[in-house]
Design a protein around this motif. Structure first.
Motif, PDB file in Angstrom:
ATOM      1  N   PHE A 138       1.225 -18.690 -17.663  1.00  0.00           N
ATOM      2  CA  PHE A 138       0.892 -18.857 -19.077  1.00  0.00           C
ATOM      3  C   PHE A 138      -0.543 -18.419 -19.362  1.00  0.00           C
ATOM      4  CE2 PHE A 138      -1.003 -21.910 -22.205  1.00  0.00           C
ATOM      5  CZ  PHE A 138      -0.432 -21.365 -23.351  1.00  0.00           C
ATOM      6  N   LEU A 139      -1.481 -18.869 -18.537  1.00  0.00           N
ATOM      7  CA  LEU A 139      -2.894 -18.567 -18.783  1.00  0.00           C
ATOM      8  C   LEU A 139      -3.239 -17.112 -18.488  1.00  0.00           C
ATOM      9  CD1 LEU A 139      -4.545 -21.830 -17.407  1.00  0.00           C
ATOM     10  CD2 LEU A 139      -4.322 -21.135 -19.803  1.00  0.00           C
ATOM     11  N   ALA A 140      -2.447 -16.437 -17.669  1.00  0.00           N
ATOM     12  CA  ALA A 140      -2.686 -15.021 -17.370  1.00  0.00           C
ATOM     13  C   ALA A 140      -2.039 -14.099 -18.387  1.00  0.00           C
ATOM     14  CB  ALA A 140      -2.169 -14.690 -15.970  1.00  0.00           C
ATOM     15  N   SER A 141      -1.118 -14.613 -19.172  1.00  0.00           N
ATOM     16  CA  SER A 141      -0.335 -13.781 -20.087  1.00  0.00           C
ATOM     17  C   SER A 141      -0.882 -13.833 -21.500  1.00  0.00           C
ATOM     18  CB  SER A 141       1.124 -14.243 -20.095  1.00  0.00           C
ATOM     19  OG  SER A 141       1.259 -15.468 -20.802  1.00  0.00           O
ATOM     20  N   ALA A 142      -0.356 -12.961 -22.348  1.00  0.00           N
ATOM     21  CA  ALA A 142      -0.762 -12.923 -23.752  1.00  0.00           C
ATOM     22  C   ALA A 142      -0.345 -14.181 -24.507  1.00  0.00           C
ATOM     23  CB  ALA A 142      -0.172 -11.685 -24.427  1.00  0.00           C
ATOM     24  N   ASP A 143       0.552 -14.973 -23.936  1.00  0.00           N
ATOM     25  CA  ASP A 143       0.971 -16.224 -24.582  1.00  0.00           C
ATOM     26  C   ASP A 143      -0.211 -17.149 -24.849  1.00  0.00           C
ATOM     27  OD1 ASP A 143       3.523 -15.275 -24.411  1.00  0.00           O
ATOM     28  OD2 ASP A 143       4.161 -16.649 -22.826  1.00  0.00           O
ATOM     29  N   SER A 144      -1.242 -17.051 -24.023  1.00  0.00           N
ATOM     30  CA  SER A 144      -2.408 -17.943 -24.144  1.00  0.00           C
ATOM     31  C   SER A 144      -3.629 -17.203 -24.687  1.00  0.00           C
ATOM     32  CB  SER A 144      -2.746 -18.554 -22.777  1.00  0.00           C
ATOM     33  OG  SER A 144      -3.024 -17.523 -21.832  1.00  0.00           O
ATOM     34  N   GLY A 145      -3.389 -16.190 -25.500  1.00  0.00           N
ATOM     35  CA  GLY A 145      -4.459 -15.319 -25.970  1.00  0.00           C
ATOM     36  C   GLY A 145      -5.565 -15.993 -26.761  1.00  0.00           C
TER      37      GLY A 145
END
Length: 297
Positions: free
Chosen positions: A274-281
């Motif tokens: 989650f923190l590496a992906s755009a989801d947590s932008g």
């Protein structure tokens, strides 16, 4: 599909080991890397396609689960591990099997207490990949001691060299190669929030990690567009549990959480995804607590 490890009251069997951390291939039953709490296999969605990541401590426990999930999500990887070759190769073999050989995974054994080795890690990654899209610092060491007056001074120094000084060395070397939109994620612990009495040096370093992450987030996120966050697990079924921990702590491991069980590596690894992906932008400088329901003020 149901797994006993997710039932209330389940705790890992006590398995003492003389090595720190323990060896994953000796743990029985093994921690769960890609089976989620509903008993189903982790379902990837291409969240990290076209990305590359450095994952330290990627041969066992949380690091192994993070490496597997990152690869399933499409990332190519560099993982570091201790000289234990079997665990390191097992992770590479598992990723190739699960991704049908579609991911590039390289591994290297390094002593990250030393700044030269930290620089070597980044250089090793860049020889294969153009940039560091995600830097995941997960490695750490702990050794329990119930009386601070008996805490060996060299142990204190070794714990700090491994758990926080190396974080500075690696991030310093990697930041020039992390593009805007890239991420840095540190693995900390519940212990700075609750103060584990048997892990004074370990707890101190994990608190330092949180402060370090918040400071560099404020330095990086606005000017360079690099997000920095922390995952704070506990208690999680990994080979890191030290043999020197008290009998009472071992026998109650995980069962004192509100959920009444120890966590699994996959339950922490999903937070790293989650923190590496755009989801947590829109998230930086934050701590995600993965601890079985313990409320952190």
């Amino acid at each position: 599909m149901s797994y006993e490890q997710y039932k209330k009251g389940w705790r890992p069997p006590v398995q003492d080991t003389e090595t720190i951390p323990g060896k994953q291939h000796e743990i029985n039953p093994p921690p769960l890397d890609d089976i989620t709490s509903d008993g189903k296999p982790y379902k990837p969605a291409g969240k990290l396609e076209g990305k590359s990541a450095i994952i330290t401590g990627g041969d066992s426990g949380i690091g192994k689960a993070v490496a597997l999930l990152f690869a399933l999500e499409g990332a190519d990887l560099t993982i570091t591990h201790l000289p234990e070759e079997k665990d390191g190769q097992d992770v590479v073999d598992l990723i190739y099997k699960k991704t049908k050989g579609t991911r590039v995974v390289q591994r290297i054994s390094l002593d990250l207490q030393k700044e030269d080795a930290c620089k070597q890690l980044v250089e090793f990654h860049l020889k294969k990949f153009e940039s560091v899209d995600s830097l995941v610092l997960n490695h750490g060491t702990q050794k329990a001691e119930q009386d601070i007056t008996n805490l060996d001074s060299q142990q204190w120094l070794d714990t700090f060299n491994t758990n926080i000084h190396s974080f500075f060395f690696i991030t310093k070397a990697a930041i020039p190669h992390i593009p805007s939109g890239g991420t840095i994620i540190f693995n900390a612990s519940i212990n700075p929030s609750v103060g584990h009495p048997e892990l004074v040096d370990y707890t101190a370093t994990k608190g330092a990690i949180v402060g370090y992450a918040r400071a560099i987030s404020n330095q990086l996120v606005g000017e360079k567009g690099i997000r920095v966050n922390v995952v704070a697990p506990g208690p999680i079924w990994t080979p890191l549990i030290p043999a020197t921990m008290s009998k009472e702590s071992k026998e109650t491991f995980g069962t004192t959480t509100p959920m009444g069980r120890a966590g699994q590596p996959v339950e922490v690894a999903t937070c790293f995804v989650f923190l590496a992906s755009a989801d947590s932008g829109y998230i930086s400088g934050q701590v995600i607590h993965v601890n079985g329901g313990t409320v952190i003020a």
